[in-house]
Design a protein around this motif. Structure first.
Motif, PDB file in Angstrom:
ATOM      1  N   LEU A  30       0.817  -1.208   0.000  1.00 35.72           N
ATOM      2  CA  LEU A  30       0.000   0.000   0.000  1.00 35.72           C
ATOM      3  C   LEU A  30       0.855   1.265   0.000  1.00 35.72           C
ATOM      4  N   MET A  31       2.128   1.129   0.348  1.00 33.86           N
ATOM      5  CA  MET A  31       3.055   2.259   0.306  1.00 33.86           C
ATOM      6  C   MET A  31       4.363   1.801  -0.319  1.00 33.86           C
ATOM      7  N   THR A  32       4.941   2.649  -1.138  1.00 33.93           N
ATOM      8  CA  THR A  32       6.235   2.339  -1.726  1.00 33.93           C
ATOM      9  C   THR A  32       7.345   2.646  -0.719  1.00 33.93           C
ATOM     10  N   GLU A  33       8.554   2.195  -1.019  1.00 37.71           N
ATOM     11  CA  GLU A  33       9.694   2.466  -0.145  1.00 37.71           C
ATOM     12  C   GLU A  33       9.919   3.971   0.004  1.00 37.71           C
ATOM     13  N   GLU A  37       9.727   6.197   3.464  1.00 37.15           N
ATOM     14  CA  GLU A  37      10.827   7.058   3.904  1.00 37.15           C
ATOM     15  C   GLU A  37      10.330   8.476   4.178  1.00 37.15           C
ATOM     16  N   HIS A  38       9.494   9.005   3.290  1.00 44.09           N
ATOM     17  CA  HIS A  38       8.962  10.360   3.474  1.00 44.09           C
ATOM     18  C   HIS A  38       8.053  10.439   4.706  1.00 44.09           C
ATOM     19  N   THR A  39       7.216   9.421   4.905  1.00 46.38           N
ATOM     20  CA  THR A  39       6.339   9.406   6.073  1.00 46.38           C
ATOM     21  C   THR A  39       7.151   9.299   7.358  1.00 46.38           C
ATOM     22  N   ASN A  40       8.166   8.466   7.330  1.00 51.43           N
ATOM     23  CA  ASN A  40       9.029   8.303   8.501  1.00 51.43           C
ATOM     24  C   ASN A  40       9.727   9.614   8.841  1.00 51.43           C
ATOM     25  N   ARG A  41      10.172  10.344   7.818  1.00 51.51           N
ATOM     26  CA  ARG A  41      10.820  11.636   8.038  1.00 51.51           C
ATOM     27  C   ARG A  41       9.825  12.641   8.614  1.00 51.51           C
TER      28      ARG A  41
END
Length: 313
Positions: A30-33, A37-41
């Motif tokens: 449902l989410m790309t890598e 990474e952007h969400t984690n940031r």
């Protein structure tokens, strides 16, 4: 006995339910890598800032600051790091292994696991105490991690640069801003504070879901003895020693559970990224994160159940 069992179960099941949701996201793609990474940031830079700011701003600092607890937590982390360094250097001669192993043993995922453990047991009203501990523990983790990893790759330890980086950490910035506004008695408008509080409430769920979605398995055959040692030390030996000492010194209730969250949580996710960037064994560091996180559902349950059965909280 059954009451204690349900308390312990209630402390860990919400955490691993959120991790499992992350695994589902990964499985269903449902989410790309890149999106992960952007969400984690975003979680790190914005959500953690809001969580630290809100939890400190809305609490009575006079009753929240626990000098004895903070001193024990800080000295405990330093002592664990020192002993881990001595034992690892005695048992393993590979410097790439050494940095990753020492960091895995002393650096826990207190921010992601500590806050919800305390909240699940004592309620959200008790979150101010572990939040204040973050302001002590996180800087110590960062300084020690850089020092250890630089030492074992033969690099130079630049303390000034590290301290500047710590001050720029969103969690530390949020804590400092909240304390300053409380000291000068600056009233944050209620609608603004409510919005910040809603983001703060979403921080742990979103962060744990992203952590679950980011899990990656790796080969462990080349460093199986090191991996077993790190997992046993992080989840069993370190909490056994530190919590025994804490109980002897009289820590009870929310303070003891906060220390459990510091010393019994799995390896910090950031340890993998730092090992990768600083020439340590990134595969070993990554596997330490994965396996301690997976097994901590059993060990954290065990520690909570034991302390509750002994009547220590």
């Amino acid at each position: 006995m059954m009451d204690n069992f349900w308390v312990a179960l209630g402390a860990v099941v919400p955490l691993f339910t959120l991790l499992f949701m992350g695994l589902i996201i990964k499985r269903l793609r449902l989410m790309t890598e890149t999106e992960l990474e952007h969400t984690n940031r975003m979680v790190f830079k914005l959500f953690f800032f809001c969580m630290m700011f809100y939890n400190i701003y809305v609490t009575d600092l006079a009753h929240t600051v626990r000098p004895k607890l903070m001193l024990f937590g800080g000295l405990g982390v330093l002592a664990v790091c020192f002993l881990a360094t001595a034992l690892v250097c005695w048992g393993d001669k590979d410097n790439r292994h050494r940095g990753a192993m020492i960091q895995a043993i002393f650096r826990s995922n207190f921010v992601l696991f500590g806050i919800p453990i305390v909240g699940n047991i004592f309620g959200d009203s008790a979150l101010a105490i572990p939040t204040m501990m973050i302001a002590v523990i996180v800087p110590i983790y960062n300084v020690l991690a850089v020092f250890i990893l630089e030492t074992f790759r033969g690099g130079r330890f630049a303390l000034g640069k590290i301290l500047l980086g710590i001050l720029k950490n969103p969690m530390i910035m949020g804590a400092i801003m909240a304390v300053i506004l409380r000291l000068v008695e600056f009233p944050v408008p209620k609608p603004v504070l409510k919005g910040i509080g809603q983001v703060a409430a979403a921080t742990t769920p979103v962060a744990l879901i992203i952590l679950g979605a980011s899990f990656k398995g790796g080969s462990f055959h080349n460093h199986l003895p090191q991996l077993i040692s790190c997992v046993a030390a992080r989840l069993v030996i370190v909490p056994a020693v530190t919590l025994s000492l804490a109980i002897y010194l009289g820590f009870r209730d929310i303070e003891l559970v906060t220390l459990l969250a510091v010393f019994a949580s799995p390896c910090a996710v950031a340890s993998f990224a730092m090992a990768q960037q600083m020439g340590s064994d990134a595969d070993l560091a990554g596997n330490c994160v994965v396996y301690t996180t997976a097994l901590s559902c059993l060990t954290i349950f065990g520690w909570v159940f034991l302390l509750k059965t002994l009547g220590l909280f």
